[in-house]
Design an enzyme around this catalytic site. Structure first.
Site: not given
Ligand code: PGA
Length: 260
Positions: A66, A135, A137, A142
């Site tokens: 992404d 959340d 995702h 999302e």
């Molecule tokens: P993080 O992010 O590894 O910094 O917790 C994970 C994500 O948002 O997929």
């Protein structure tokens, strides 16, 4: 789904880096999908150590999951810059072996379609590394993203922008609202999908992903549909799993020749 509970983040990184090393030995020009965020860093550290120890990654290709929309080209927190810093340079890869969506493109919708096509033309992703948002995702899909979605523009939730503000001087105003992300349908086309989750703040999302119903409300639960999905969690992230003992016993009984 295979669930592997490891003692800590470093052990998760080592396990996943070993699986990538096996893949690259078998298929030197493998296309490896990399994720950003804090969680995958132990994977890249372990992989860099394997390269220093003689693993040949010179033909490996990597692709991005992404990208933020609207950050100026070369912004240090763009995911392109992040992947160059955390993966391309430490592994000694060339930037030419790295594909990703252009978050500065004028026509973002066209860029997303173009990137989806580029992944297919590259032969598809062999090994996709994923983190998970608090959340639920994956990528930046999302909650309530279509489970069949393709690469496209998405709007970040307030929660994700709060979570990511730490990369922007703790100032949520600097966190972009929009991203281009591989869709859930796109991610599910990778031949092997490996999600790493560490820390207590991921425990609820992990439990919902692994043991909850398949639901667009928890995008990572779409991995239940994948024929080769591996979820690697540390003890803290595994805290909400009802079947933790079963997962531990299953992994302990796995033949030593069988990789994740
Ligand atoms: P993080 O992010 O590894 O910094 O917790 C994970 C994500 O948002 O997929």
């Amino acid at each position: 789904m295979e669930i592997v509970i490891v003692p800590d983040a470093a052990a998760g990184g080592e396990l996943i880096a070993s699986a990538i090393a096996e893949l690259v030995t078998r298929k030197p020009d493998a296309l490896v999908g990399v994720a950003t965020g804090s969680t995958p860093l132990p994977i890249y550290t372990a992989l860099t150590a394997k390269v220093a120890g003689g693993l040949d990654v010179s033909r490996v290709r990597i692709c991005q999951l992404d990208e933020y929309v609207g950050l100026p080209a070369g912004h240090p927190e763009s995911y392109r810059s992040t992947v160059i810093r955390q993966v391309v340079e430490p592994l000694g890869l060339s930037e030419a072996s790295f594909i990703g969506p252009d978050g500065t493109a004028e026509d973002v919708a066209a860029e997303a379609i173009h990137y989806d096509r580029a992944l297919a033309e590259a032969g598809g992703v062999d090994f996709q590394i994923l983190g998970i948002g608090t959340d639920g995702h994956i990528g930046f899909n999302e909650p309530c993203s279509s489970l069949a979605s393709r690469t496209r523009i998405k709007t970040l939730t307030e929660q994700t922008r709060v979570d990511n503000a730490r990369f922007f001087e703790d100032d949520i105003e600097q966190v972009p609202h929009h991203v281009i992300t591989q869709g859930i349908g796109t991610i599910l086309e990778a031949r092997h999908v490996v999600l790493l989750a560490t820390g207590a703040n991921k425990a609820d999302a992990v439990a919902a992903t692994v043991e909850g119903p398949l639901s667009a409300l928890v995008p990572a639960s779409a991995l239940q549909l994948h024929p080769h999905a591996t979820v690697v969690v540390d003890e803290a992230a595994a805290a909400g799993l009802k079947l933790a003992d079963y997962f531990r016993a299953t992994y302990a009984a796995k033949p030593s020749w069988q990789s994740i």
